[in-house]
Design an enzyme around this catalytic site. Structure first.
Site, mmCIF file in Angstrom:
data_model
loop_
_atom_site.group_PDB
_atom_site.id
_atom_site.type_symbol
_atom_site.label_atom_id
_atom_site.label_comp_id
_atom_site.label_asym_id
_atom_site.label_seq_id
_atom_site.Cartn_x
_atom_site.Cartn_y
_atom_site.Cartn_z
ATOM 1 N N GLU A 230 2.922 -8.241 -1.252
ATOM 2 C CA GLU A 230 1.839 -8.913 -0.526
ATOM 3 C C GLU A 230 1.252 -10.073 -1.314
ATOM 4 O O GLU A 230 0.663 -10.989 -0.743
ATOM 5 C CB GLU A 230 0.748 -7.915 -0.107
ATOM 6 N N GLY B 14 0.805 -1.214 0.000
ATOM 7 C CA GLY B 14 0.000 0.000 0.000
ATOM 8 C C GLY B 14 0.837 1.262 0.000
ATOM 9 O O GLY B 14 0.400 2.307 -0.479
ATOM 10 N N GLU C 27 1.442 1.782 -3.542
ATOM 11 C CA GLU C 27 0.196 2.253 -4.149
ATOM 12 C C GLU C 27 -0.027 3.730 -3.856
ATOM 13 O O GLU C 27 -0.490 4.479 -4.719
ATOM 14 C CB GLU C 27 -0.984 1.402 -3.666
#
Length: 153
Positions: free
Chosen positions: A140, A115, A118
């Site tokens: 992940e 994340g 991201e």
């Protein structure tokens, strides 16, 4: 006069044109959890409310930018709806970064994973230190977790 902002996840300062938001969570690394999401949302709203804002710099006070989801929190959750809602909130937040109306530059002096990567992708520009210490990616998937904050789109 410089304005400042601080919460449990982000420290901010505004010099009259540029807001600098520094991810600075407790502990050794910035991890995505509820504190991270609330703190980044609050800091982004604070920055966007500054009159004269021309851009935002997003960086980290830790050696890594962000190591991704707090896996202990993720694995402890058993309700799929809760996980889904958390992903949707993160997607919405990262979309706000992308569409906030001013350029957002992400500075990577350390790794941006999951994340965290991201989030970096949701920024308009990324500047990374030329170092083998800087790694980016979505690891992940090796743990059976699909990237959920929009980084695959």
């Amino acid at each position: 006069m410089e304005e400042t902002h601080k919460n449990a996840a982000v420290q901010g300062c505004f010099d009259g044109e540029i807001a600098t938001l520094t991810l600075q969570m407790e502990g050794r690394a910035n991890k995505i959890n509820e504190t991270f999401g609330q703190g980044l949302k609050e800091a982004l709203d604070w920055a966007l409310a500054r009159e004269g804002l021309k851009g935002i710099i997003l960086g980290s006070g830790h050696k890594d930018f962000c190591v991704g989801a707090d896996l202990d929190m993720l694995y402890a959750e058993r309700d799929p709806r809760t996980i889904y809602e958390g992903c949707r909130q993160l997607q919405t937040l990262f979309r706000e970064v992308e569409t906030c109306g001013v350029p957002v530059v992400c500075t990577l002096s350390g790794s941006a994973l999951g994340g965290g990567y991201e989030l970096a992708l949701s920024c308009h520009h990324r500047i990374a230190l030329d170092s083998p210490k800087v790694q980016v990616g979505l690891p992940e998937v090796l743990l059976g977790v699909i990237p959920g904050a929009g980084g695959t789109q």
